[in-house]
Scaffold this motif. Structure first.
Motif: not given
Lengths: 617, 527
Positions: B408-410, B413-414, B443-447, B453-454
């Motif tokens: 889900e995080t990468s 992915k943004y 907005r990047i899908a990493i913590q 949140g991203p």
């Protein structure tokens, strides 16, 4: 603060417009804004464990368990066990069903922090070469992956224990003994055999990992001694061999005495570098202790961990453990995390030494290494070799020392169980050859040893792959890739262990009862009772619950709980009829009023007997 | 095999649609460079297709914007985008043409260093980030009779740094065009290595709908044309290939020479990406006037065959699965036909390998090492409005990119987007002053390390650009010689994308003060 907040709210009109556009697009079919999963968010700390003796620990070497994301397979060399193989936290999370089916309840995961990548053509796939205690090792995933692991584990009733190292860091500096600014290795002499006339001794001097020097590693010049050798931190970002951030990136945070040569010398043991050039941290310094306590406790807070497995505890001074144990517990207690387990690894067969790390305020438990040697090695692994096998009286003798050598009261703010009753039992681990390797691949011996592991007092710990009959020799051959088994759950050892786990979970006596050895023997040959060990588990925190375990460790013959006229005599709790719950046919054994019971156990087999009225399906 | 058949069918379909292209769709192209290598690598964004200059939608016609078009010097002048080829003499005529696009900058960060790009999105404002770049085009134009013409184009691109900057007589040169094109009546066919693309967004230096850089061929031409010239439909098709010099697509390994000593190289991995594109353009000019609409429907198919490469770490052969993807997009443009005024909206959605720019390779994968789960969705808008003394250009886009990785995080992915506006005032015929403001965010899908949140990174830019325009007034008149000052305001998320050792991890404000020039003339790729 207020003005700052308000200024942040005054975004430019373009920002607001763009945000509106993004939001509008996010709700469009098939789209959706990026987010991190809720499981990846900061967890609320909680206590997930009642009694640690109810748990069964499963040691996972993350790089070897399951590869859930090929995108962190940096530097992976499949098939070369001294190199990264590609396992990660996501892979473990994706196979929690396998874990559940096996019956273990707690995951002990290998270290998570960022490491020096490689050294001397060996990779840090194991995680023990720390470079930055504040960052995660990207080989295994990111913080969201780790939180997802602990979150899902907790949802499934599993707990997660983290492996940490406070004694040393990775090879982050060298000793510049010749003051030339380069890390040198000098090899001299021919090393020829004495029969050769030109013989000269082979000598090796390395600035990466120099030998112990009680004065501290010394520098020298062509004119003679030049004082302490400077510690020069590496600057090799290609393998992340760079100075650790903060205090641990300074020379004063290290002892600088060189590599331990004599493990029995306490000074060397606590001040010397760990073999492999792993640099010994000056844990006696208050600021270093603060750093260690803060950095490691922070991971508990960030991820909601349930315990620490602590590496190389015998190489750190005792005072550190008192302070570390006390302060970690107090800090977590303030955040409603109770019964946080801290157990240490002292790679030593000296039972007294092991127990010394369970003094007040120190650790809740330690790895029962003395048992590894005296029981699992001497009695079980050597069973195929009659001349080398030791009698089961050695088991009874060792167990009898528990109350003497280990603390008999729970640690303040600790797990609520005395260390003497919560030792972590294990047959093998990542630092020793696998059980089957030592036992000449005799799977009957393995399965029999598992009965002892799962029925004795303490907390059982299973090394990953044991359930798949892994038989690797010493490191790194004992660190096989599990996913190559296809996570099969149909193997005999897997099913055997799962049954033992179910049995342990079903009978409180096996988890919380006191231990009363009712038969042991020095015999390992053809004697009637050769190889028999029998012990009751009852009383203590188990109340009246009762179980009797009888194990025949002999590889060559059936043996009985008797020798001549002398017959095993059971305690008062064993009256009426006992049922072997390990036997698929549930064979019964009436116990006479005298309490004497003679049972014959086939070679390398065991019985778990419980009162007929307490049998559970 | 399946991929091969698809490719052949696609090619056959494209060829079957071959019809002449005498009319030039109004709004044309420009290009976007890859923001210099500061931000983290963007596998999805074009990394090396950065090149060109802008086109002026609805603006002055260019003979060479469209693959179906030939002979820019013979085009009817004026604002009529439905222009036709003039009557030509029956005898053979031929000549050479030279054209160019270029931009060169020198800038300071006002701290003693060079001015540096600050974008965090794939297609941020070109100001500051576009860097220097130039193309030199030599073209041969021939007309054999009224129906038969040809063109041969060779375009060399010069990439910075240049000699006067480094003192090294070394120059990175790329061949951006090397193709031949022939026209028979209204049908045009071409083959070679070519930039093949539609309309750009100048302010973002970006072709939001179609931007192919392949070796291949194509056909095109009008299939419908109203008698009064008020409507026209044009179809185009193209098949191209790329095999990037990357272990994802290409690998050579040394083996023992079969005869004699030593080694010879053999190709172990050979899997070009094959791309088919289809484009339908419909033009409407009510009453045959200069104003009108352009509507485009555009699609792509991408195929990548399976292959085997030798892992250099283990010397073990490992398989790579085949992969594929598709993209569907559309564009709607309104143009006044006067003073380069237009407004345009582009939408597109891509899946699989088509979500990645063909000049980049994926860096993250699913467990089966495909990118079948990847997707890209984007919406872009742009426009230009001009009066005698005032003009304003504006553009914006939102884009949602998802890689094919299982997590889900990468970092791949943004969501991202940018808004930019450049108002401009003309002073006399040859001078002007532009100001530009922009905002961009990813907005990047990493913590987010500082909270839940991203991770969100954003940059606000403001700049001023006084310039001299020898060619006169107009947002798209070139050459333009400029002074330039831009301040970039970077938030903590943006700074967090850089390693601590980089001053960009520390500084929240960046300056870019310098001088530069931009030109384009007589280029087949630009007006």
């Amino acid at each position: 603060m207020k003005s700052r907040a308000s200024s942040q709210q005054r975004k430019p009109a373009s920002a607001a417009l763009l945000s509106a556009l993004v939001l509008a697009a996010c709700v469009a079919p098939g789209t959706g804004c990026v987010d991190v999963p809720a499981e990846g968010a900061q967890p609320k700390l909680g206590t997930h464990v009642g009694d640690w003796r109810d748990e069964v620990i499963y040691q996972v070497l993350i790089d070897r368990f399951a590869n859930g994301d090929v995108n962190n397979d940096y530097g992976v060399r499949p098939g070369h066990l001294a190199r990264f193989q590609g396992g990660d936290w996501r892979g473990l999370t994706d196979h929690l069903d396998y874990i559940k089916e096996l019956g273990v309840t707690t995951l002990w995961i290998s270290p998570i922090v960022k490491n020096v990548e490689t050294d001397a053509d060996v990779d840090s796939y194991h995680g023990y070469w720390a470079q930055d205690l504040s960052q995660l090792n990207p080989h295994f995933g990111d913080i969201a992956d780790l939180r997802r692991l602990t979150s899902r584990a907790h949802d499934m009733g599993l707990k997660v224990v983290l492996d940490i190292v406070t004694n040393h860091m990775g090879q982050v500096f060298y000793y510049d003994t010749n003051l030339n600014g380069n890390p040198d290795i000098y090899i001299g002499g021919s090393g020829a055999l004495p029969v050769v006339s030109s013989r000269s001794d082979l000598s090796r001097i390395t600035e990466y990992d120099p030998d112990w020097d009680p004065k501290g590693v010394q520098a020298f010049t062509s004119l003679g001694p030049a004082g302490r050798a400077p510690l020069i931190f590496f600057q090799d970002p290609s393998i992340n061999r760079v100075p650790p951030p903060g205090l641990l990136g300074t020379a004063r945070a290290y002892h600088g005495f060189g590599r331990i040569l004599d493990y029995d010398d306490e000074k060397q043991r606590t001040l010397g570098d760990f073999p492999g050039g792993l640099k010994d941290v000056a844990t006696e310094l208050p600021e270093v202790r603060d750093e260690m306590i803060d950095l490691y406790t922070r991971w508990v807070e960030l991820v909601d961990l349930d315990g620490f497995r602590i590496d190389t505890v015998k190489h750190v001074e005792y005072e550190f453990w008192t302070e570390f144990g006390t302060r970690v517990r107090e800090r977590l207690l303030r955040q409603n995390k109770n019964r946080f387990l801290m157990f240490g690894e002292a790679f030593d067969g000296n039972d007294q030494l092991l127990g010394s790390y369970t003094q007040e305020g120190m650790l809740d438990s330690v790895f029962y290494f003395s048992q590894h040697y005296q029981v699992f090695r001497d009695v079980f692994m050597r069973a195929p070799m009659e001349n080398e096998q030791k009698g089961t009286e050695q088991i009874a003798s060792l167990w009898a020392q528990r109350q003497k050598n280990y603390r008999n009261e729970a640690q303040p703010n600790g797990i609520g169980v005395a260390p003497s009753r919560a030792l972590v039992n294990f047959m093998d681990n990542h630092d020793v050859a696998r059980f089957l390797f030592e036992a000449q691949n005799d799977k009957d011996v393995l399965r029999n040893a598992l009965v002892l592991l799962m029925t004795e007092e303490g907390i059982p710990c299973l090394y990953y792959g044991t359930e798949q009959d892994f038989a690797g020799g010493n490191d790194p051959a004992n660190r096989e890739v599990l996913w190559e088994t296809g996570f099969a759950t149909s193997g005999e050892t897997f099913r055997h262990f799962a049954k033992l786990a179910r049995t342990r979970a079903s009978y409180e006596a096996l988890r919380r009862g006191d231990t009363n050895v009712v038969w042991s023997s020095s015999h390992v040959g053809g004697e009637e009772d050769a190889g028999i060990i029998a012990y009751e588990r009852t009383g203590g925190d188990a109340g009246d619950a009762y179980a009797l375990v009888v194990i025949n460790t002999n590889n060559r013959k059936d043996s009985a709980t008797a020798e001549g006229n002398e017959v095993m005599k059971l305690g008062a709790g064993a009256r009426g009829t006992l049922v072997d719950v390990l036997d698929p046919e549930r064979k019964t054994y009436p116990v006479p009023a005298s309490g004497e019971l003679r049972v014959t156990v086939p070679k390398q087999r065991a019985m778990i007997l419980v009162p007929e009225g307490s049998v559970k399906d | 095999m399946r991929l091969t058949i698809i490719s052949m069918l696609a090619a056959a379909t494209a060829l079957a649609m071959a019809l002449p292209a005498s009319a030039q769709p109004p709004p044309p192209p420009a290009t976007g460079p890859v923001p210099s290598a500061e931000p983290p690598p963007r596998a999805d964004a074009p990394l090396s297709s950065d090149t060109s200059a802008p086109s002026v939608p609805g603006g002055a016609p260019s003979a060479s914007r469209d693959p179906g078009r030939v002979e820019p010097t013979e085009v009817t002048k004026g604002q009529d985008a439905m222009r036709t080829v003039k009557e030509a003499p029956q005898t053979h005529e031929g000549h050479f043409e030279f054209g160019s696009y270029g931009r060169v900058y020198a800038a300071s960060d006002l701290r003693g260093g060079l001015g540096r790009g600050t974008n965090v999105v794939a297609f941020g404002p070109r100001i500051v980030d576009e860097g220097s770049y130039a193309e030199l085009e030599l073209r041969r134009e021939d007309k054999f009779n009224d129906k038969v013409k040809s063109r041969i184009v060779a375009t060399l691109a010069l990439f910075p740094p240049f000699f006067h900057f480094t003192g090294k007589p070394e120059q990175a040169i790329g061949v951006r065009n090397l193709y031949a094109q022939g026209t028979y009546d209204k049908a045009t066919i071409w083959a070679g290595s070519r930039m093949y693309r539609g309309d750009d967004i100048y302010l973002l230096n970006w072709w939001p709908l179609d931007n192919q850089n392949t070796v291949g061929g194509g056909v095109g031409g009008p299939v419908y044309r109203a008698e009064d010239g008020s409507q026209e439909t044009i179809l185009q098709g193209h098949v191209g290939q790329q095999r990037l010099d990357n272990p994802y697509q290409f690998q050579q390994i040394p083996v023992v020479a079969p005869i004699g000593f030593g080694t010879v190289d053999v190709t172990k991995l050979d899997r070009p990406r094959t791309i088919e594109t289809f484009k339908a353009t419909h033009l409407v000019r009510p009453g045959g006037g200069p104003a009108g609409f352009k509507a485009i429907l555009y699609g792509e198919l991408h195929q990548l065959a399976a292959g085997v490469f030798r892992d250099p770490l283990t010397n073990v052969d490992r398989g790579l699965p085949n992969d594929s993807g598709w993209m569907l997009g559309s564009q709607l443009t309104y143009f006044t036909g006067k003073r380069d005024t237009f407004a345009s909206l582009v939408m597109r959605h891509a899946r699989g390998i088509a979500a990645y720019d063909p000049l980049a390779v994926p860096i993250t994968f699913a467990l089966d090492r495909t990118v079948s789960g990847a997707s890209e969705t984007q919406v872009a808008a742009s426009g230009n409005f001009e009066t005698d003394v005032f003009s304003v250009m504006a553009a914006g886009y939102v884009r949602f990119f998802r890689d094919g990785s299982p997590g889900e995080t990468s970092t791949q992915k943004y969501d991202e987007g940018a808004l930019v506006a450049r108002p401009n005032v003309f002073f006399g015929e040859h001078f002007g002053l532009s100001v530009e403001g922009s905002y961009q965010q990813r907005r990047i899908a990493i913590q987010n390390p500082n909270g839940d949140g991203p991770l969100t990174a954003s940059v606000f830019k403001a700049g001023v650009i006084p310039y001299f325009s020898p060619a006169g007034r107009g947002s798209f008149k070139r050459p333009q010689i400029r002074l330039l000052y831009v301040a970039s305001f970077r938030d903590s998320g943006t700074r967090g994308l850089y390693p601590l050792e980089d001053v960009f991890a520390q500084r929240s404000v960046e300056h870019f003060a310098g001088v530069g020039a931009e030109w384009w003339f007589n280029s087949s790729s630009y007006p």
